[in-house]
Design a protein around this motif. Sequence first.
Motif, PDB file in Angstrom:
ATOM      1  N   ARG A  20      11.047   5.313  -1.733  1.00 32.11           N
ATOM      2  CA  ARG A  20      10.028   5.556  -0.587  1.00 32.11           C
ATOM      3  C   ARG A  20      10.197   6.270   0.915  1.00 32.11           C
ATOM      4  O   ARG A  20       9.384   7.351   0.983  1.00 32.11           O
ATOM      5  N   SER A  24       9.521  10.243   3.483  1.00 34.20           N
ATOM      6  CA  SER A  24       8.872   9.991   4.726  1.00 34.20           C
ATOM      7  C   SER A  24       9.754  11.035   5.487  1.00 34.20           C
ATOM      8  O   SER A  24      10.447  12.053   5.642  1.00 34.20           O
ATOM      9  N   SER A  70       1.655  -7.559  -0.544  1.00 33.54           N
ATOM     10  CA  SER A  70       0.222  -7.536  -0.146  1.00 33.54           C
ATOM     11  C   SER A  70      -1.111  -8.200  -0.892  1.00 33.54           C
ATOM     12  O   SER A  70      -2.081  -8.480   0.390  1.00 33.54           O
ATOM     13  N   THR A  76      -4.710  -4.856   1.150  1.00 35.99           N
ATOM     14  CA  THR A  76      -3.637  -3.466   0.158  1.00 35.99           C
ATOM     15  C   THR A  76      -2.700  -2.837   0.760  1.00 35.99           C
ATOM     16  O   THR A  76      -2.203  -3.374   1.970  1.00 35.99           O
ATOM     17  N   GLU A  77      -1.949  -2.699  -0.407  1.00 28.12           N
ATOM     18  CA  GLU A  77      -0.751  -1.911   0.203  1.00 28.12           C
ATOM     19  C   GLU A  77      -1.267  -0.959   1.044  1.00 28.12           C
ATOM     20  O   GLU A  77      -0.167  -0.186   2.540  1.00 28.12           O
ATOM     21  N   THR A  78      -2.755   0.495   0.905  1.00 19.20           N
ATOM     22  CA  THR A  78      -2.866   1.649   1.614  1.00 19.20           C
ATOM     23  C   THR A  78      -3.040   0.978   2.813  1.00 19.20           C
ATOM     24  O   THR A  78      -3.110   1.589   3.737  1.00 19.20           O
ATOM     25  N   ASP A  79      -3.219  -0.074   2.844  1.00 22.28           N
ATOM     26  CA  ASP A  79      -4.104  -1.057   4.189  1.00 22.28           C
ATOM     27  C   ASP A  79      -2.874  -0.991   5.388  1.00 22.28           C
ATOM     28  O   ASP A  79      -2.931  -0.673   6.331  1.00 22.28           O
ATOM     29  N   LEU A  81       0.836   0.087   5.337  1.00 19.77           N
ATOM     30  CA  LEU A  81       1.259   1.042   5.057  1.00 19.77           C
ATOM     31  C   LEU A  81       1.338   2.003   6.904  1.00 19.77           C
ATOM     32  O   LEU A  81      -0.038   2.491   6.906  1.00 19.77           O
ATOM     33  N   THR A 205      -8.710  -3.098   8.681  1.00 17.17           N
ATOM     34  CA  THR A 205      -7.507  -2.349   8.874  1.00 17.17           C
ATOM     35  C   THR A 205      -7.807  -1.262   9.914  1.00 17.17           C
ATOM     36  O   THR A 205      -6.703  -0.397   9.894  1.00 17.17           O
TER      37      THR A 205
END
Length: 853
Positions: A20, A24, A70, A76-79, A81, A205
Amino acid sequence: MTTPLNYGVALTELRAINERLRVSSLRERDLALELQRQLAFTDAITTSLGEGVCALDREGRVVFINPSASSLLRWTETDLLGKELHRLIHTSCDAGCPMLDAIRSYGSYRDEEDVFVSRDGALIPVAYSIAPISSGSTISGVVLAFHDTTDVPLPSWSNEALRAAEARYRSLIEHLPLVTYIEQADTGLIYTSPQMAHLIGFDATEWMFEREFWAGRLHPDDREMFDAELERADETGKPFNLEYRLVAQDGRVVWVRNEAFLHRTDNGTPDYRQGFMLDITDLRMAETALQQSESYLRTLFDHSTDLIAVIADDDTITYLSPGSHGMLGCDPADYIGEAVTSLVHPDERGQVMDALAEARALHITPVPVEFRIRHVDGTWRWLEAVGRKVVAEPGLEGVVVNARDITERRLLEAEVTFRAFHDSLTNLPNRALYLDRLEHALRRSARSPSSVAVAFLDLDNFKVVNDSLGHVAGDALLVEVALRLSGAIRDIDTVARLGGDEFMILIEEADGLGQVLHVAERIMTALQTPIMIGQRPVIVTASTGIVLGEAHISAADMIRHADLAMYTAKDNGKDRVVVFNPAMHLHALHRLEIEHDLRVAIDHGELSLRYQPEIALATGALFGVEALVRWEHPDGVTRLPADFIAVAEETGLIVPLGAWVLRHACADAARWIAASDLSETFALSVNLSLSQFRDPLLVSVVRESMADAGLQPSRLILEITESILADDPDHVAETLQLLRDLGVRIAVDDFGAGYSSLGRLRRIPVDFLKIDRTFSTRIGTDVADTALMSSMIDLAHALGKQVVAEGVETQAQAMLLHELGCDVAQGYLYARPLLESDIPALWSTQMATAASA
């Protein structure tokens, strides 16, 4: 409970972190390289890992989080990151946070416990281990390993107050239609209720990780007001209370009412602000709509031309709207405190007071009334008003009157009513109003010794005036006659115009026939003075029929009897007054009989023709003949035109009668010419009446009559009267030209007896002037008449017309006319009207005389 992970699992997690971070930013790639160099440290990390793993950069932002972490944090992971994880800690702060301390200050492994706020606002106790990731002396980030603490109680620093606060906020969320929130004094929002997403479209978020969340949501126009209120609340310690606008995520503008209180620490340092926001957008929109509506209504109200008044119980005026200025002509405020009756016309004051009393008794039921109010200029304006009692309306007591100006409508109604019962030209009563007054007069006379009389008046020869001088002159004459008749009667009497030149006079309270005849005499006298029409004096006479009312006689019968008496006056020479007697019915029946018999005569061949010779004065030869109609009545008496032509004109029978004459006369002339070899100058003259001339089929009838007979158009002369010339100049000129285009010639009959215009004679296509017999019979005996005859002959020749003299009875008259230059003569000197069979013999005699001479 802590569940250690085996090395293979840890290695897999670290490889996921490595992958990951590889994609980046450059800074994150550096961190990935550092992690690879520190694989030796992996054993130390994995020995302390719990179920969840999370990696943070130096700023505390999440660069990796596995599903277990999470799920534990309920985000959530999206929230998460790219977000600062420490902001999820319930007591989050910029300084003293274990996470930030591990990154910024320490390089050792450590265990921590905190209470995290989930996405739905729940408080979650979490135990976790922090392992720094370093590169030499530089800390690149940290790895967090979370442990399941489901059965672990909240940390010791969380007391019962925290639990109570959570329960309180939960209750607000569940039961109140508003947004509750908690804002840390130094870091910004740390909690809002779920209604935030519904209010402006932002969920946790988007606000939890933004320090200046409100600053970005405030409407630009409200920022200064917001800051001022916030400063006031902080300085005074009073609650923050403000209505302002937020800009929602989708661009909507949302109005909120925000109330909040700043909590401070024991030493007075601002700690956090707790408050709520209520969505008042609909209320604000309703208020705005109401304000706009009020403004609109106020504008309409202020500019309305209607009158709105409030009348107190003591009948004084307590309010008058601005619109009443137009009705009053002055400032409405001048009448405040005045009695309402001071404005109302005396004739309607009683109605207005009754309407006010009724409105007070019926409360809100409207009560209509019409009345007049005084304008400042002294005139009166008609109002149509509705009044109603106002109840349950604080500050407004009395009867509210709404009124509009109906003066124009009233005037129009009065005008319509007047026109319905009055003549539009003279403004005299018409037949309907006259009949109504006569009926009332008859009923009154039945209860008194006085009598009622009716006079039916018809102007003599008005048709000649109207036809010769035009309709405008005729109307002016009628108006003047109406004025003279009105001035000749008493105030109690009535003059009416029935139409045309017919007038009726109602004479009331008459002492007898003598008084009625006296009124009639005054009327006749009033008409004796000539009436000036333009620069021309016109003498007007009238034929008048009078009838006295009798017991049980109807108004219709009186009018019919007066009409018969008037026609009797006309038949007896006109310009006279005749009183009705029953024998006049016989005369009326006789006229009806004439009309009926004449219709039969036209259809059954009872008409015949006579021919009056016309002689050329220069040669003594036969110039032509004039066709004259006769009626061979079944009773054996031959009737002259004077006995039936007037009836034919009145009934319209003159048109078929004239067509019969034209057709048969053309046939006779064609036959004479073929049998007797008449000269090429021989001409047939046929008279046309005004009704024939107005007939649109006239030209066709003339054309067909000549064609059917085989008569050359040049041998036909059509005679018209001066009255035809004055009827409609444009139509006359057009019709005459169409007739001339057929090849016929035109003569003006009875010239000098009417009102011919010399200018008109110059413009119209006329070939002959037939001078009236009244001039021919006086020449030679009267110098003036002889000179006048000479002037007319010279005038006709100057206009290119030939002259025919009518009524020549002596040889001296014929000789003098010849000397004066007259072209043709006609009269008993030469012959009386002859039968059709006599004309060939007359021609033979003339030919023989000419041969012997």
